[in-house]
Every structure is written in C-alpha cells, then in structure tokens.
Design a protein around this motif. Structure first.
Motif, PDB file in Angstrom:
ATOM      1  N   GLU A 106       0.717  -0.927   0.001  1.00 23.44           N
ATOM      2  CA  GLU A 106      -0.168  -0.270   0.176  1.00 23.44           C
ATOM      3  C   GLU A 106       0.760   1.510   0.616  1.00 23.44           C
ATOM      4  O   GLU A 106       0.449   1.997  -1.037  1.00 23.44           O
ATOM      5  CB  GLU A 106      -0.919  -0.272   1.552  1.00 23.44           C
ATOM      6  CG  GLU A 106      -1.729   1.130   1.249  1.00 23.44           C
ATOM      7  CD  GLU A 106      -2.870   0.690   2.308  1.00 23.44           C
ATOM      8  OE1 GLU A 106      -3.320   1.899   3.044  1.00 23.44           O
ATOM      9  OE2 GLU A 106      -3.094  -0.357   2.618  1.00 23.44           O
ATOM     10  N   ALA A 107       2.075   1.309   0.852  1.00 24.11           N
ATOM     11  CA  ALA A 107       2.431   2.134   0.671  1.00 24.11           C
ATOM     12  C   ALA A 107       3.757   3.120  -0.561  1.00 24.11           C
ATOM     13  O   ALA A 107       3.486   3.310  -1.050  1.00 24.11           O
ATOM     14  CB  ALA A 107       3.623   2.383   2.176  1.00 24.11           C
ATOM     15  N   ALA A 108       4.012   1.188  -1.365  1.00 25.33           N
ATOM     16  CA  ALA A 108       4.282   1.840  -2.046  1.00 25.33           C
ATOM     17  C   ALA A 108       3.582   2.219  -3.180  1.00 25.33           C
ATOM     18  O   ALA A 108       3.819   3.283  -4.417  1.00 25.33           O
ATOM     19  CB  ALA A 108       5.053  -0.069  -2.821  1.00 25.33           C
ATOM     20  N   ALA A 109       2.349   1.913  -3.395  1.00 25.20           N
ATOM     21  CA  ALA A 109       1.499   2.156  -3.754  1.00 25.20           C
ATOM     22  C   ALA A 109       1.036   3.896  -4.393  1.00 25.20           C
ATOM     23  O   ALA A 109       0.299   4.793  -5.866  1.00 25.20           O
ATOM     24  CB  ALA A 109       0.442   1.422  -4.099  1.00 25.20           C
ATOM     25  N   GLN A 110       1.423   4.434  -2.842  1.00 22.22           N
ATOM     26  CA  GLN A 110       0.931   5.638  -3.002  1.00 22.22           C
ATOM     27  C   GLN A 110       2.220   5.916  -2.583  1.00 22.22           C
ATOM     28  O   GLN A 110       2.145   8.051  -2.406  1.00 22.22           O
ATOM     29  CB  GLN A 110       0.120   6.182  -1.280  1.00 22.22           C
ATOM     30  CG  GLN A 110      -0.875   4.836  -1.648  1.00 22.22           C
ATOM     31  CD  GLN A 110      -1.482   5.662   0.542  1.00 22.22           C
ATOM     32  OE1 GLN A 110      -1.639   6.383   1.015  1.00 22.22           O
ATOM     33  NE2 GLN A 110      -2.357   4.394   1.102  1.00 22.22           N
ATOM     34  N   GLY A 111       3.479   5.908  -3.093  1.00 19.90           N
ATOM     35  CA  GLY A 111       4.300   6.829  -2.876  1.00 19.90           C
ATOM     36  C   GLY A 111       5.251   7.100  -2.381  1.00 19.90           C
ATOM     37  O   GLY A 111       5.651   8.322  -1.817  1.00 19.90           O
ATOM     38  N   LYS A 112       4.770   6.487  -0.779  1.00 18.79           N
ATOM     39  CA  LYS A 112       5.191   7.075   0.330  1.00 18.79           C
ATOM     40  C   LYS A 112       5.482   5.413   1.286  1.00 18.79           C
ATOM     41  O   LYS A 112       5.860   4.094   0.708  1.00 18.79           O
ATOM     42  CB  LYS A 112       3.787   6.494   1.718  1.00 18.79           C
ATOM     43  CG  LYS A 112       3.323   8.361   1.258  1.00 18.79           C
ATOM     44  CD  LYS A 112       1.417   8.343   1.267  1.00 18.79           C
ATOM     45  CE  LYS A 112       0.566   9.627   0.766  1.00 18.79           C
ATOM     46  NZ  LYS A 112      -0.650   9.725   1.925  1.00 18.79           N
ATOM     47  N   THR A 113       6.321   5.927   2.545  1.00 23.85           N
ATOM     48  CA  THR A 113       7.329   5.196   3.381  1.00 23.85           C
ATOM     49  C   THR A 113       5.906   4.464   4.145  1.00 23.85           C
ATOM     50  O   THR A 113       4.751   5.027   3.675  1.00 23.85           O
ATOM     51  CB  THR A 113       7.926   5.894   4.038  1.00 23.85           C
ATOM     52  OG1 THR A 113       7.340   6.596   4.647  1.00 23.85           O
ATOM     53  CG2 THR A 113       9.214   6.279   3.214  1.00 23.85           C
ATOM     54  N   VAL A 114       6.572   3.106   4.370  1.00 15.93           N
ATOM     55  CA  VAL A 114       4.839   2.253   5.224  1.00 15.93           C
ATOM     56  C   VAL A 114       4.714   3.716   6.575  1.00 15.93           C
ATOM     57  O   VAL A 114       3.702   3.610   6.674  1.00 15.93           O
ATOM     58  CB  VAL A 114       6.039   1.215   5.970  1.00 15.93           C
ATOM     59  CG1 VAL A 114       5.180   0.342   6.875  1.00 15.93           C
ATOM     60  CG2 VAL A 114       6.088   0.181   5.016  1.00 15.93           C
ATOM     61  N   ASP A 115       5.685   3.964   7.017  1.00 18.16           N
ATOM     62  CA  ASP A 115       5.600   5.560   8.281  1.00 18.16           C
ATOM     63  C   ASP A 115       4.804   6.261   8.086  1.00 18.16           C
ATOM     64  O   ASP A 115       4.244   6.917   9.363  1.00 18.16           O
ATOM     65  CB  ASP A 115       6.902   5.350   8.870  1.00 18.16           C
ATOM     66  CG  ASP A 115       7.843   4.681   9.703  1.00 18.16           C
ATOM     67  OD1 ASP A 115       7.120   3.861  10.359  1.00 18.16           O
ATOM     68  OD2 ASP A 115       8.997   4.434  10.154  1.00 18.16           O
ATOM     69  N   GLU A 116       4.464   6.464   7.373  1.00 15.89           N
ATOM     70  CA  GLU A 116       3.895   7.429   6.203  1.00 15.89           C
ATOM     71  C   GLU A 116       1.856   7.280   5.938  1.00 15.89           C
ATOM     72  O   GLU A 116       1.032   8.321   5.689  1.00 15.89           O
ATOM     73  CB  GLU A 116       4.082   8.488   5.079  1.00 15.89           C
ATOM     74  CG  GLU A 116       5.380   8.869   5.466  1.00 15.89           C
ATOM     75  CD  GLU A 116       6.004   9.595   4.070  1.00 15.89           C
ATOM     76  OE1 GLU A 116       6.182  10.679   3.579  1.00 15.89           O
ATOM     77  OE2 GLU A 116       5.645   8.200   2.957  1.00 15.89           O
ATOM     78  N   ILE A 117       1.400   5.959   6.255  1.00 17.11           N
ATOM     79  CA  ILE A 117       0.499   5.946   5.907  1.00 17.11           C
ATOM     80  C   ILE A 117      -0.272   5.051   7.656  1.00 17.11           C
ATOM     81  O   ILE A 117       0.326   4.891   8.465  1.00 17.11           O
ATOM     82  CB  ILE A 117       0.236   4.701   5.252  1.00 17.11           C
ATOM     83  CG1 ILE A 117       1.011   3.094   5.166  1.00 17.11           C
ATOM     84  CG2 ILE A 117       0.689   5.187   3.636  1.00 17.11           C
ATOM     85  CD1 ILE A 117       0.961   1.888   4.681  1.00 17.11           C
ATOM     86  N   GLU A 118      -1.629   4.742   7.382  1.00 16.94           N
ATOM     87  CA  GLU A 118      -1.825   4.950   8.535  1.00 16.94           C
ATOM     88  C   GLU A 118      -1.614   3.089   9.460  1.00 16.94           C
ATOM     89  O   GLU A 118      -1.668   2.198   8.087  1.00 16.94           O
ATOM     90  CB  GLU A 118      -3.334   4.999   8.826  1.00 16.94           C
ATOM     91  CG  GLU A 118      -4.002   3.688   9.735  1.00 16.94           C
ATOM     92  CD  GLU A 118      -5.526   4.745  10.044  1.00 16.94           C
ATOM     93  OE1 GLU A 118      -6.668   3.644  10.379  1.00 16.94           O
ATOM     94  OE2 GLU A 118      -6.193   5.366   9.278  1.00 16.94           O
ATOM     95  N   TRP A 119      -1.152   2.783  10.165  1.00 18.64           N
ATOM     96  CA  TRP A 119      -1.007   1.535  10.279  1.00 18.64           C
ATOM     97  C   TRP A 119      -1.771   0.197  10.675  1.00 18.64           C
ATOM     98  O   TRP A 119      -3.296   1.065  11.605  1.00 18.64           O
ATOM     99  CB  TRP A 119      -0.340   1.211  12.122  1.00 18.64           C
ATOM    100  CG  TRP A 119      -0.140  -0.306  12.370  1.00 18.64           C
ATOM    101  CD1 TRP A 119      -0.651  -0.550  13.264  1.00 18.64           C
ATOM    102  CD2 TRP A 119       1.805  -0.428  12.161  1.00 18.64           C
ATOM    103  NE1 TRP A 119       0.216  -1.818  13.894  1.00 18.64           N
ATOM    104  CE2 TRP A 119       1.181  -2.134  12.829  1.00 18.64           C
ATOM    105  CE3 TRP A 119       2.434  -0.370  11.520  1.00 18.64           C
ATOM    106  CZ2 TRP A 119       2.008  -2.527  12.994  1.00 18.64           C
ATOM    107  CZ3 TRP A 119       3.277  -1.196  11.216  1.00 18.64           C
ATOM    108  CH2 TRP A 119       3.775  -2.652  12.302  1.00 18.64           C
TER     109      TRP A 119
END
Length: 587
Positions: free
Chosen positions: A375-388
C-alpha cells in the motif's frame, strides 16, 4: 414429525445445557456498590481526544508499596527517568514520614535537579506538625504543591476516627488553613505554590458529603483566576465498575462550584483490575488529570498504570505528551528502581506483548506487513507515512524502540507464516507458499522432538543445513563450479556447467528453451531425472551488488522438493536452486 436429535444429530449447546453451580464461598458478607442516579449522563458519548494532565506518584505511592523502598540513588534514577519522559507533575515523597523522604526532597531542590517547568508535589496528613515539616521540605523549590488528605468514608469515620461528618470536614478545613499559613511563613517569592486536597476513599464516601468537604476546603483556599485548586478524588480502594466510577466523577464535576478553577484529578487503584478503564472513563466524565505509577506500581494491586494509559492514547492517534519511544529503557529503569519485574505480558512493555507463537497469528502478521509495504509503495510513501494496519499488532513495535525480530517467534504452536516471517525479516528470503509449507514441517518436526522455542538463529541454521550447503557443511551429489550459456539463432539455449558430481570434476552440457531447461537436460546425462514444477525469484536488496534468490520446485525421481539458490547473478542463482533440490533428493 421427528425432532432433529431423533436422526442422530448431536445436541446443541445452549444456555440451558451450560449450568453454572453456586459455590460455598461466603458471598453474603459483601454488599453491592451504590449506583449514581444521573439520567442524562454525558460521558458514554464522550471521546478522549487530547492528553490529560499527568502526575506520577512513583516516588511516593509507588515507593511506599515496595518491600524494599528505594535508596536515594534509586529514587534519583526514577525522578530523572520521569523528567526525561516528560512528566511535568511528580509527587516526590512524604517528607514528614521520616528523614529519607525529607532528605530526598531537599537533595533534588538543592541540587538543581528540578527543571523550571516541572512541579513537584509532597503529601501530608492534616496534622499541624506534619504540615510544617512538609512545607519546610519545599524551601527554595521553583514550583511545588502540597497535597493534603484525610479519610472521609463512613467506615473510617466510624471505626478509625470515631468522628462525625462535621468533625471530619473540620479536619480538612483546618488542614487547608495550616498549609496556607506555613506556606506564607516558610516559602519565598521564588516558589510558585499550589494546593491539592483529597477526600480519601472517595469511592466509599457519600457523594453529597464528598462535595461538602471539597466546598469547605475551597472556601478556605479561595480558588480564582490564576489560583487553581486540585481536587483529587481517589479510588483508594476500587469498589465499583468503571461506569459507576465515571458517574461519580460526572456528578462531582457538575455540582462543584468554581469548577473553572478546579483541576479535577483521578487517582485509581486496581483492586478490581479495572483501574485503566476507570481512569479513562473518569476523563470522559470530566476529570482533568490522572495520577498513577509506571507499570501500575502501588499498594495492594497497584495504582493505575501510566504506561498503559499513555500508550492507549498513542494507539488511537492521540499524543500522550509523554515519550514512550524507548519503552525497554523505561522498563529496565523501573525494574531497577522498584526491584520488581514487569510481567512479560504487560501491555505495550512486556517482553512478549508483540510476539506471536500461534501459526494463524503469524500468518496474519506476515501478510499484514506485506500489505502495508504494498500500500505504501502504491501511494509513493513510506510505511511510516500511512495508517498502521497489521493484524494482532495494535501499534508498530518500532515506535516504542522494539525491533521486528521479536514479533514472531517459533515453537510447536507455530505454522508456516511464522517461519516464513523469520526468514524474510532476518534474511530477506520471501519463500513461495508451498515452500513455506515444506520448511515449516521440518521446523515442526524439530520442535516436536526437542520441545520449546526455536530461535531465529536456529531456524536459519536448519534452513542452511536443509537447502544451502556451505563450505563448512558441504553435502549432496553436485557442487556447482561455473556455468556458461549461449543462445542460438532459433532461440535454443545451450549450457555448459563445470561441476563436481559424486566427487568427480565433470563438465555437463545440455540444451533447452532457457538456462533452467538446459540444465535439466544436462542433468539427465548423468542419470538425474528432474522436472521443474514451479519457479520464482526476487532480489534481496537494492543496488549493483544485490543478491538474487531463486526458488525451484522439482519432481525428482517421484519426490517433489524445493531448492533455493542465492547469487548476484540471477541465472547462476536459478542453477543453484536446481542443484539444491537435486542434492536434497539424494540425502
């Protein structure tokens, strides 16, 4: 018409078939708690959206509860920990109880250990000589609160003090007046001074009388703008459900005069095991501050646990304004100071609270981590930037200083997910599902034979022994030396492999529609019948020096086996994987 059971179906379990039996325990000795009549209570619809004020009582209430009270060095260690964590109100002792507490208060004041924004608090009973000694301990403190208490509950009025309501109220009023007089006499302008009063055993005190005593105290203190009073309503003994505790707080909060100048404080003990819930519901019902101890230290079953309360807020996206990012350091320091261990299942801080042994749990956690990464990769974000959102893990263990190594541990209850997670997390190997099943059976056989837990190091050692011959542990019929591949104009691949076969240096040649197919053809020349059923590969890291991992499922002489190869060159990794499967077939 016949009933369902007449045709051989089992009898269903119902309430009628599960019968609890009365015990011989003397339940007649105990009365029920008093309910509070609030028809329009509001707390059930409230939510906690910000941190309350916190007061740590570790150095007073927690210390009093220890078999071996803290030495001055251990008290100082605890005080410094609380300051580092961010507590701004800290109850540091009971100075009139003896030289140890008095001297400690003096040491942190005279030693300049109290930051300017930290308020220390000291406790006293409502006797003049104790009040004088208590205020004397605060001389020169930058910010200080005197906390006075007296017991107001009926059983104490009747059995301990043998006093009337008016007499008990007068103790609180006179004590308040004495605190003010000695503060004016002893403390200078350099001290920002505050006052706290507790009608002790609030949970057993009639609400109207608790209110009457608090109002009498406020009449003396005269709270106003810039002059708050802290009214602490302690569950000295936890008596009721958390919901009734909340009702009592909502009733008091509604009926107190001068409410805007009152800091309403909750001080739950854990006699019923519901102190955390009682504290949270009290905040929802109007309380402003929580008093407690790290990890629930305190008399009998303990004070409310400040770590659990703070981390509960954090897990809901509310900043607790206390730093729990190094929870193991906090736990180790508390264990040193208290000389008591934190339980391995203690919420958020225990050794095993982020650990799963169950196979189904492990599989869900592994898939949760993978889904987060995707999910983080799909949003172009790191894992720490998306909801746990990982099953069975309410927070990311990394946020409190834990590594992922302890999240999944393997024993006889574990399944393929746990074993696969250990290999992926520790060695970047993402095993195909059927290979996970194959290897987990090997680990299961080990745990069934030897019992106990299998560590990640042991899992890796078993994996290497099973799939990856090393220089120190060379086994199998074939050892790959080198390989050269070429492709003809018609797309056919030719492969020449230098290898050791059954201890003899051998050149193997073969052709096929790819290097793996060509190697299968070459192996047939030395009597090895291998048929590739499945193949997958992935890189193990990024960069020019990245290793590739190849996995091959083969049918070899009627047996289905997996092999793995690891090499910077993907072709060579795939050939090693085939060799791994062939060698396993010959063991």
């Amino acid at each position: 018409m016949s009933s369902p059971n007449s045709v051989g179906r089992p009898t269903p379990i119902t309430a009628a078939t599960v019968r609890q039996r009365p015990t011989a325990m003397p339940v007649h000795k105990y009365g029920q708690y008093e309910a509070v009549d609030i028809a329009d209570r509001t707390w059930p619809n409230a939510r906690i959206t910000k941190a309350p004020r916190w007061l740590s009582t570790d150095l007073r209430d927690g210390n009093q509860a220890l078999i071996d009270p803290m030495s001055p060095a251990r008290k100082r260690e605890m005080f410094d920990l609380l300051v580092r964590m961010g507590y701004k109100e800290i109850e540091v002792g009971f100075p009139s109880s003896g030289a140890t507490d008095f001297d400690f208060v003096r040491s942190i004041i005279e030693g300049g250990a109290i930051p300017e924004d930290v308020t220390i608090s000291v406790l006293t009973q409502a006797r003049e000589e104790l009040i004088e000694r208590t205020v004397e301990s605060l001389r020169g403190a930058p910010r200080a609160t005197v906390h006075l208490y007296n017991a107001t509950a009926p059983v104490f009025r009747r059995v301990v003090f043998r006093g009337t309501r008016d007499q008990v109220k007068q103790i609180a009023v006179d004590g308040t007046r004495l605190v003010m007089e000695y503060a004016d006499k002893i403390l200078g302008d350099e001290t920002v001074f505050g006052y706290q009063y507790s009608p002790e055993i609030f949970t057993d005190t009639e609400l109207d009388f608790a209110l009457e005593v608090c109002e009498g105290v406020m009449d003396v203190w005269q709270p106003e703008e810039g002059r708050e009073i802290i009214l602490n309503l302690p569950a000295t003994v936890e008596r009721s459900t958390p919901s009734t505790h909340a009702d009592r707080f909502e009733w008091m909060s509604r009926n107190l005069s001068r409410r805007e100048y009152v800091c309403l404080s909750v001080h739950p003990h854990n006699d019923r095991g519901t102190a955390v819930a009682a504290a949270e519901l009290a905040i929802m019902a109007g309380a402003d501050r929580i008093e407690g101890c790290l990890f629930g230290q305190g008399e009998r079953t303990g004070n409310v646990d400040l770590v659990t309360l703070g981390m509960n807020l954090f897990s809901q996206g509310v900043d607790p304004q206390i730093d729990f990012s190094q929870i193991d350091e906090i736990r180790r320091t508390a264990e040193y100071c208290n000389q008591m261990e934190v339980h391995p299942r203690h919420p958020y801080a225990g050794d095993l609270v982020y650990t799963s042994f169950s196979g189904s749990h492990q599989d869900a956690i592994k898939k949760g981590f993978e889904a987060m990464e995707a999910e983080a990769a799909a949003q172009g974000k790191t894992v720490d930037e998306i909801e746990w959102a990982v099953p069975y893990l309410p927070i990311d263990p990394k946020d409190v200083g834990r590594s992922y190594e302890a999240v999944i541990r393997v024993n006889s209850q574990s399944g393929k997910g746990g074993v696969a997670y250990v290999l992926k997390n520790g060695h970047k190997l993402d095993l195909p599902r059927r290979m996970q099943i194959e290897f987990s059976k090997i680990i299961q056989a080990k745990t069934d034979t030897e019992g106990g837990e299998v560590t990640p190091a042991q899992i890796w050692a078993v994996f290497q022994d099973e799939y990856l011959p090393t220089t120190d542990n060379a086994w199998g019929r074939i050892a790959l030396r080198s390989a050269q591949a070429s492709t003809s104009s018609d797309g056919t691949d030719a492969l020449t492999v230098e290898a050791v076969v059954d201890g003899v240096e051998t050149a193997l040649t073969g052709t096929g529609n790819g290097p793996i197919s060509a190697f299968v053809d070459a192996l047939a020349a030395v009597g090895i019948d291998a048929r590739v059923l499945d193949y997958s590969e992935h890189t193990m890291s990024e960069g020019a020096s990245a290793q590739a991992a190849s996995y091959i499922e083969c049918a070899i002489d009627g047996r289905v086996l997996w092999g793995i190869g690891i090499d910077p060159n993907t072709t060579r990794a795939s050939l090693k994987a085939l060799v791994s499967a062939v060698n396993r077939a010959g063991r």
